[in-house]
Write a protein that holds these residues in place. Structure first.
Motif, PDB file in Angstrom:
ATOM      1  N   VAL A 132       0.863  -1.179   0.000  1.00 45.69           N
ATOM      2  CA  VAL A 132       0.000   0.000   0.000  1.00 45.69           C
ATOM      3  C   VAL A 132       0.899   1.228   0.000  1.00 45.69           C
ATOM      4  N   GLY A 133       0.556   2.241  -0.779  1.00 44.46           N
ATOM      5  CA  GLY A 133       1.390   3.437  -0.770  1.00 44.46           C
ATOM      6  C   GLY A 133       0.917   4.482  -1.759  1.00 44.46           C
ATOM      7  N   ALA A 160      -7.453   8.273   4.071  1.00 47.06           N
ATOM      8  CA  ALA A 160      -6.243   8.998   3.686  1.00 47.06           C
ATOM      9  C   ALA A 160      -6.567  10.165   2.762  1.00 47.06           C
ATOM     10  N   ILE A 161      -7.469   9.952   1.816  1.00 48.16           N
ATOM     11  CA  ILE A 161      -7.847  11.026   0.905  1.00 48.16           C
ATOM     12  C   ILE A 161      -8.560  12.146   1.656  1.00 48.16           C
ATOM     13  N   ARG A 162      -9.224  11.798   2.739  1.00 53.53           N
ATOM     14  CA  ARG A 162      -9.890  12.808   3.568  1.00 53.53           C
ATOM     15  C   ARG A 162      -8.948  13.430   4.599  1.00 53.53           C
ATOM     16  N   GLY A 163      -7.654  13.068   4.527  1.00 55.95           N
ATOM     17  CA  GLY A 163      -6.666  13.689   5.394  1.00 55.95           C
ATOM     18  C   GLY A 163      -6.369  12.953   6.675  1.00 55.95           C
ATOM     19  N   GLN A 164      -6.906  11.734   6.825  1.00 59.07           N
ATOM     20  CA  GLN A 164      -6.676  10.933   8.032  1.00 59.07           C
ATOM     21  C   GLN A 164      -5.802   9.737   7.642  1.00 59.07           C
ATOM     22  N   SER A 165      -4.506   9.884   7.750  1.00 59.17           N
ATOM     23  CA  SER A 165      -3.591   8.916   7.139  1.00 59.17           C
ATOM     24  C   SER A 165      -2.940   7.951   8.117  1.00 59.17           C
ATOM     25  N   THR A 166      -3.309   7.982   9.396  1.00 60.17           N
ATOM     26  CA  THR A 166      -2.625   7.140  10.378  1.00 60.17           C
ATOM     27  C   THR A 166      -2.711   5.661  10.014  1.00 60.17           C
ATOM     28  N   ARG A 167      -3.887   5.197   9.692  1.00 55.98           N
ATOM     29  CA  ARG A 167      -4.049   3.769   9.383  1.00 55.98           C
ATOM     30  C   ARG A 167      -3.431   3.445   8.027  1.00 55.98           C
ATOM     31  N   PHE A 168      -3.553   4.344   7.070  1.00 50.00           N
ATOM     32  CA  PHE A 168      -2.896   4.162   5.774  1.00 50.00           C
ATOM     33  C   PHE A 168      -1.387   4.025   5.957  1.00 50.00           C
ATOM     34  N   ASP A 169      -0.801   4.889   6.765  1.00 50.40           N
ATOM     35  CA  ASP A 169       0.646   4.865   6.966  1.00 50.40           C
ATOM     36  C   ASP A 169       1.115   3.564   7.595  1.00 50.40           C
ATOM     37  N   ALA A 170       0.273   2.947   8.419  1.00 47.82           N
ATOM     38  CA  ALA A 170       0.659   1.672   9.034  1.00 47.82           C
ATOM     39  C   ALA A 170       0.941   0.609   7.976  1.00 47.82           C
ATOM     40  N   PHE A 171       0.163   0.609   6.898  1.00 41.67           N
ATOM     41  CA  PHE A 171       0.435  -0.316   5.790  1.00 41.67           C
ATOM     42  C   PHE A 171       1.539   0.207   4.883  1.00 41.67           C
ATOM     43  N   ALA A 172       1.509   1.504   4.601  1.00 41.46           N
ATOM     44  CA  ALA A 172       2.491   2.080   3.682  1.00 41.46           C
ATOM     45  C   ALA A 172       3.914   1.965   4.220  1.00 41.46           C
ATOM     46  N   ASN A 173       4.075   1.927   5.533  1.00 41.52           N
ATOM     47  CA  ASN A 173       5.404   1.847   6.132  1.00 41.52           C
ATOM     48  C   ASN A 173       5.982   0.440   6.151  1.00 41.52           C
ATOM     49  N   LEU A 174       5.191  -0.562   5.809  1.00 40.11           N
ATOM     50  CA  LEU A 174       5.727  -1.917   5.721  1.00 40.11           C
ATOM     51  C   LEU A 174       6.696  -2.004   4.541  1.00 40.11           C
ATOM     52  N   PRO A 175       7.841  -2.633   4.708  1.00 43.87           N
ATOM     53  CA  PRO A 175       8.787  -2.738   3.583  1.00 43.87           C
ATOM     54  C   PRO A 175       8.265  -3.675   2.504  1.00 43.87           C
ATOM     55  N   SER A 176       8.656  -3.414   1.282  1.00 42.11           N
ATOM     56  CA  SER A 176       8.312  -4.301   0.164  1.00 42.11           C
ATOM     57  C   SER A 176       9.558  -4.520  -0.674  1.00 42.11           C
ATOM     58  N   TYR A 177       9.614  -5.670  -1.336  1.00 40.94           N
ATOM     59  CA  TYR A 177      10.823  -6.056  -2.050  1.00 40.94           C
ATOM     60  C   TYR A 177      10.453  -6.684  -3.388  1.00 40.94           C
ATOM     61  N   PRO A 178      11.352  -6.579  -4.380  1.00 34.40           N
ATOM     62  CA  PRO A 178      11.130  -7.316  -5.630  1.00 34.40           C
ATOM     63  C   PRO A 178      11.409  -8.800  -5.420  1.00 34.40           C
TER      64      PRO A 178
END
Length: 430
Positions: free
Chosen positions: A354-355, A385-403
């Motif tokens: 997610v990001g 997140a689109i409404r400006g409340q990104s705390t829960r979005f960031d919890a997923f977006a901060n997870l690392p991802s790899y090829p």
């Protein structure tokens, strides 16, 4: 949006044959504007669009084929909590805070689905109850640990059952124990997607089918292009999952489409009353798991197997029927009326990715087999997140991802070799 030209009709599934009536949805023609443009009319896209429409946003959804055409309209229909990697793995890899935050959302997706069904009167054949089935002593221990783990994160509506009770519940003597989750259940997956689309349109949302996206121009606003039109939007959500093709190579490089196969028997009627008398859905605990349930007209819908790289086999019944007969040998002479395949998207971590591709372009992909509930959760999170409340979005977006190791050329054989190892461990009970 696609690297090849698949059929834009629904797969020849039981679901396509019994879906909800849908309106004509023409392809996009010309230039329009919206607050949000959602790319993809599967669960991620429709969940996001519906949440945003409820919040008063003007939302346009672009779909290359039909609503629910991909995995959202082809899956097993089971509402399974959590993620493909559970909270204990998340905690060990990413820390207690990450596990606590993601764990607080792990049981929300199924609740969102049930709320949608009730609020919008979606006739998607919802039935309560889901079963995890253990084939080995090791898997029994896994289920006991899972029950304790989920209870630690606040989910306690589960019961363990021994072999005798499991046989009465499922009609199969294969299982040493089962864990029943009384808060979940199963649905007709395509009717769920179609019902959500109708609800979205009732709120003023617009869906354009046969409108594959060719490119996204970054900017504020962004411009999303199709073959015959474009959408200028303040925000964009890329919700293509396994069918993203070459639209966003950065996303495609970190994921791998995988095919799974499903068959549906002829209606069983009053025959074989021992099969799933509770009408719960079932999935076993193998790495390459089997899953099954009864449809509204009492067909056995049985799926399993994974084809890495998402090739479409021409012998689906020969792959799945032997699995079905291991569970229910009494169905040897029952006719198979439908057989189909569909792709889900796998990530290397088995956790969703997610990001943002740009400050106003969001994406979610790679549910790795837990898509029915996660997509509904992330639709709500993206809308926040689109409404400006990104705390829960960031919890997923901060997870690392790899090829994937080996890149896009060798990711399939490398992953298949790993899967063979775990499949062998399941067969040996180790």
């Amino acid at each position: 949006m696609f690297t090849h030209k698949p059929s834009l009709d629904h797969a020849p599934s039981l679901y396509a044959a019994t879906g909800l009536p849908q309106p004509e949805r023409p392809a996009l023609q010309g230039a329009i504007e919206a607050d949000v443009c959602v790319i993809g009319a599967g669960y991620t896209g429709m969940s996001s669009a519906l949440h945003l429409a409820e919040a008063g946003f003007k939302v346009v959804v672009l779909e290359a084929a039909r609503v629910g055409w991909g995995a959202s309209g082809r899956n097993g229909g089971q509402l399974v909590h959590s993620y493909s990697r559970d909270m204990d793995v998340i905690e060990s890899r990413y820390g207690k805070q990450a596990a606590q935050t993601l764990g607080s959302m792990a049981f929300e997706g199924a609740q969102i689905i049930k709320e949608r069904i009730e609020r919008y009167n979606i006739d998607c054949h919802f039935k309560k109850g889901g079963v995890f089935a253990a084939l080995t002593d090791k898997q029994v221990g896994h289920l006991e640990n899972q029950q304790a783990l989920w209870a630690r994160f606040g989910h306690k509506d589960m019961t363990m059952h021994d072999a005798a009770e499991s046989e009465k519940m499922t009609g199969s003597n294969r299982y040493k124990a089962t864990l029943v989750d009384h808060s979940t259940g199963h649905v007709h997956p395509l009717r769920l997607a179609q019902g959500e689309a109708l609800a979205f349109e009732q709120l003023g949302g617009q869906i354009y089918e046969l409108s594959g996206v060719t490119k996204i121009d970054r900017g504020e606003p962004a411009v999303v292009h199709t073959a015959q039109g474009q959408v200028k939007a303040r925000f964009v959500i890329v919700a293509c999952n396994a069918y993203i093709g070459e639209l966003e190579p950065r996303l495609a490089s970190r994921s791998m489409p995988c095919g799974t196969q499903v068959i549906a028997t002829e209606p069983l009627g009053d025959r074989f009353p021992e099969i799933l008398p509770t009408d719960y859905c079932v999935e076993d605990c193998n790495f390459l798991l089997d899953y099954f349930r009864l449809s509204a007209d009492r067909r056995l819908v049985y799926g399993g197997g994974v084809i890495y790289g998402a090739r479409e086999p021409h012998h689906i019944e020969s792959i799945i029927r032997p699995k079905l007969l291991k569970t229910y040998p009494q169905l040897k002479n029952v006719r198979i009326d439908y057989a189909w395949t569909g792709n889900f998207l796998l990530t290397l971590t088995r956790l969703p990715e997610v990001g943002r591709l740009a400050p106003n372009i969001y994406f979610s992909q790679g549910c790795s087999g837990h898509g029915v509930t996660f997509t509904h959760l992330i639709g709500r999170v993206l809308s926040e997140a689109i409404r400006g409340q990104s705390t829960r979005f960031d919890a997923f977006a901060n997870l690392p991802s790899y090829p994937f190791p080996g890149g896009r050329v060798f990711r399939v054989p490398f992953t298949a070799i790993g899967a063979m190892y775990y499949d062998l461990r399941d067969k040996l009970g180790i």
